[in-house]
Design a protein around this motif. Sequence first.
Motif, mmCIF file in Angstrom:
data_model
loop_
_atom_site.group_PDB
_atom_site.id
_atom_site.type_symbol
_atom_site.label_atom_id
_atom_site.label_comp_id
_atom_site.label_asym_id
_atom_site.label_seq_id
_atom_site.Cartn_x
_atom_site.Cartn_y
_atom_site.Cartn_z
ATOM 1 N N ARG A 3 -36.673 -20.999 28.239
ATOM 2 C CA ARG A 3 -35.970 -22.262 28.024
ATOM 3 C C ARG A 3 -36.816 -23.258 27.251
ATOM 4 O O ARG A 3 -36.320 -24.260 26.793
ATOM 5 C CB ARG A 3 -35.526 -22.861 29.349
ATOM 6 C CG ARG A 3 -34.541 -21.957 30.048
ATOM 7 C CD ARG A 3 -33.917 -22.645 31.200
ATOM 8 N NE ARG A 3 -32.500 -22.628 30.852
ATOM 9 C CZ ARG A 3 -31.669 -23.614 31.005
ATOM 10 N NH1 ARG A 3 -32.068 -24.722 31.515
ATOM 11 N NH2 ARG A 3 -30.418 -23.517 30.667
ATOM 12 N N SER A 4 -38.122 -23.008 27.099
ATOM 13 C CA SER A 4 -38.954 -23.933 26.338
ATOM 14 C C SER A 4 -38.770 -23.744 24.830
ATOM 15 O O SER A 4 -39.141 -24.594 24.049
ATOM 16 C CB SER A 4 -40.427 -23.761 26.709
ATOM 17 O OG SER A 4 -40.873 -22.467 26.349
ATOM 18 N N ILE A 7 -33.343 -24.095 20.833
ATOM 19 C CA ILE A 7 -32.181 -23.349 20.379
ATOM 20 C C ILE A 7 -31.596 -24.125 19.225
ATOM 21 O O ILE A 7 -31.355 -25.321 19.330
ATOM 22 C CB ILE A 7 -31.118 -23.243 21.495
ATOM 23 C CG1 ILE A 7 -31.709 -22.632 22.754
ATOM 24 C CG2 ILE A 7 -29.906 -22.475 21.030
ATOM 25 C CD1 ILE A 7 -32.186 -21.228 22.622
ATOM 26 N N GLU A 28 -27.874 -24.480 26.981
ATOM 27 C CA GLU A 28 -29.117 -24.757 26.265
ATOM 28 C C GLU A 28 -28.894 -24.992 24.767
ATOM 29 O O GLU A 28 -29.745 -25.546 24.086
ATOM 30 C CB GLU A 28 -30.145 -23.635 26.484
ATOM 31 C CG GLU A 28 -29.753 -22.304 25.892
ATOM 32 C CD GLU A 28 -28.780 -21.484 26.730
ATOM 33 O OE1 GLU A 28 -28.368 -20.414 26.251
ATOM 34 O OE2 GLU A 28 -28.416 -21.896 27.850
ATOM 35 N N SER A 31 -27.030 -29.308 22.809
ATOM 36 C CA SER A 31 -27.625 -30.421 22.063
ATOM 37 C C SER A 31 -27.667 -30.128 20.564
ATOM 38 O O SER A 31 -27.299 -30.971 19.740
ATOM 39 C CB SER A 31 -29.027 -30.707 22.594
ATOM 40 O OG SER A 31 -29.600 -31.788 21.897
ATOM 41 N N HIS A 58 -20.450 -21.933 26.971
ATOM 42 C CA HIS A 58 -20.467 -22.819 28.130
ATOM 43 C C HIS A 58 -19.396 -23.886 27.946
ATOM 44 O O HIS A 58 -19.019 -24.227 26.827
ATOM 45 C CB HIS A 58 -21.858 -23.465 28.242
ATOM 46 C CG HIS A 58 -22.071 -24.207 29.507
ATOM 47 N ND1 HIS A 58 -21.682 -25.511 29.676
ATOM 48 C CD2 HIS A 58 -22.633 -23.823 30.681
ATOM 49 C CE1 HIS A 58 -22.005 -25.909 30.886
ATOM 50 N NE2 HIS A 58 -22.579 -24.906 31.526
#
Length: 108
Positions: A3-4, A7, A28, A31, A58
């Motif tokens: 997750r760091s 994306i 993720e 944004s 999502h």
Amino acid sequence: MDRSEPISLPPSAVASGVIALPAELGIEAASDLHRELIAHVDDPTPIVLDAGEVARIHTAALQLFCLFCRDRRTQGYRTDWRAPSNALRAAAALLGVTTLLNMSQEAH
């Protein structure tokens, strides 16, 4: 997936009014997707969302698409879908937003 890692849509994702969507549109990616869509919301050029590769989406991404399509329609701008995947169609139908997204059954 770590997750760091950021994306983002590839820089070549937009070409001549076509926004190529990635396979993974999880939370993720929301944004980056928002930034990409907001850059084109006021573009009078017809925009095509190429969604053939979308395998996972999502609710947040669907909400962004709803707002994008609504805002463009309000301004009289055209937004179309190219080959929306079964995953995208199923998610849109489940949430009851196929009409808002202008995602007709014929849009393959």
